[in-house]
Write a protein that holds these residues in place. Structure first.
Motif, PDB file in Angstrom:
ATOM      1  N   SER A   1       0.874  -1.252  -0.022  1.00 11.07           N
ATOM      2  CA  SER A   1      -0.040   0.024   0.063  1.00 11.07           C
ATOM      3  C   SER A   1       0.886   1.134   0.075  1.00 11.07           C
ATOM      4  O   SER A   1       0.449   2.216  -0.739  1.00 11.07           O
ATOM      5  N   VAL A   2       1.921   1.300   0.747  1.00 10.34           N
ATOM      6  CA  VAL A   2       2.965   2.498   0.656  1.00 10.34           C
ATOM      7  C   VAL A   2       3.444   2.669  -0.490  1.00 10.34           C
ATOM      8  O   VAL A   2       3.495   3.674  -1.156  1.00 10.34           O
TER       9      VAL A   2
ATOM     10  N   GLU B   1       0.867   4.074  -2.779  1.00 12.16           N
ATOM     11  CA  GLU B   1       0.749   5.670  -2.520  1.00 12.16           C
ATOM     12  C   GLU B   1       1.844   6.392  -3.242  1.00 12.16           C
ATOM     13  O   GLU B   1       1.746   7.567  -3.461  1.00 12.16           O
ATOM     14  N   HIS B   2       3.101   5.988  -3.159  1.00  9.27           N
ATOM     15  CA  HIS B   2       4.155   6.758  -3.648  1.00  9.27           C
ATOM     16  C   HIS B   2       4.478   6.482  -5.392  1.00  9.27           C
ATOM     17  O   HIS B   2       5.610   6.605  -5.844  1.00  9.27           O
TER      18      HIS B   2
ATOM     19  N   PRO C   1       0.219   5.693   6.729  1.00 12.51           N
ATOM     20  CA  PRO C   1       0.243   7.220   6.777  1.00 12.51           C
ATOM     21  C   PRO C   1      -0.277   7.624   8.119  1.00 12.51           C
ATOM     22  O   PRO C   1       0.218   8.733   8.905  1.00 12.51           O
TER      23      PRO C   1
END
Length: 166
Positions: free
Chosen positions: A24-25, A28-29, A92
């Motif tokens: 997921s991170v 996100e990036h 986050p």
């Protein structure tokens, strides 16, 4: 929230959640692609990937929920005294709450215990908050990749000299 933070070694039952966090991170990036941890086979089996001597993966638990993790492992195809800070990802909602700092400190403490003299890492320019955290913890950027991580999509390389206390 009461900000109760626990850092502990990964358990087999943590694999699914840690994999979800890592992926997921990276999404996100905008880094969910070949040549990153997103495609690593070990991302779905992190407990099993950190069972040899001189390596460990730690999870951060905040308010009874896994919110991130980071690991230390020998840097593949490098000198024996160089380890790599690997797969450090934090959700986050846990950022700016000292989770990253505590994970780094735990990993570096373990690296020193294992007698590593340098710690290397790779990341992406769009992960600027992480880069800033690494710099605050003594990492400096270098001009080329070290070892063989298979993360050819990463183009920010950093290293830290570890003071050995024997």
């Amino acid at each position: 929230m009461n900000d109760t933070l626990i850092i502990r070694r990964i358990l087999p039952t943590d694999n699914t959640e840690v994999s979800r966090i890592i992926k997921s991170v990276l999404v996100e990036h905008d880094a969910a692609r070949e040549g990153t941890a997103y495609m690593d086979k070990e991302t779905d089996a992190m407990y099993q990937a950190y069972q040899d001597n001189n390596e460990a993966y730690f999870v951060a638990i905040l308010d009874n929920k896994i919110v991130g993790g980071a690991g230390i492992k020998h840097l593949s195809q490098s000198e024996d005294n160089i380890c790599e800070l690997q797969k450090m990802y934090i959700l986050p909602e846990a950022r700016n709450r000292k989770v990253g700092k505590e994970l780094i400190l735990k990993c570096l403490e373990f690296a020193k215990y294992c007698n590593y003299e340098k710690c290397y890492l790779e990341t992406f320019p769009q992960m600027q908050a992480a880069i800033n955290l690494y710099v605050r913890n003594g990492f400096t950027q270098i001009n080329q990749a070290l070892g063989n991580t298979s993360h050819y999509a990463c183009n920010v390389w950093m290293i830290k000299n570890l003071e050995q206390t024997k």
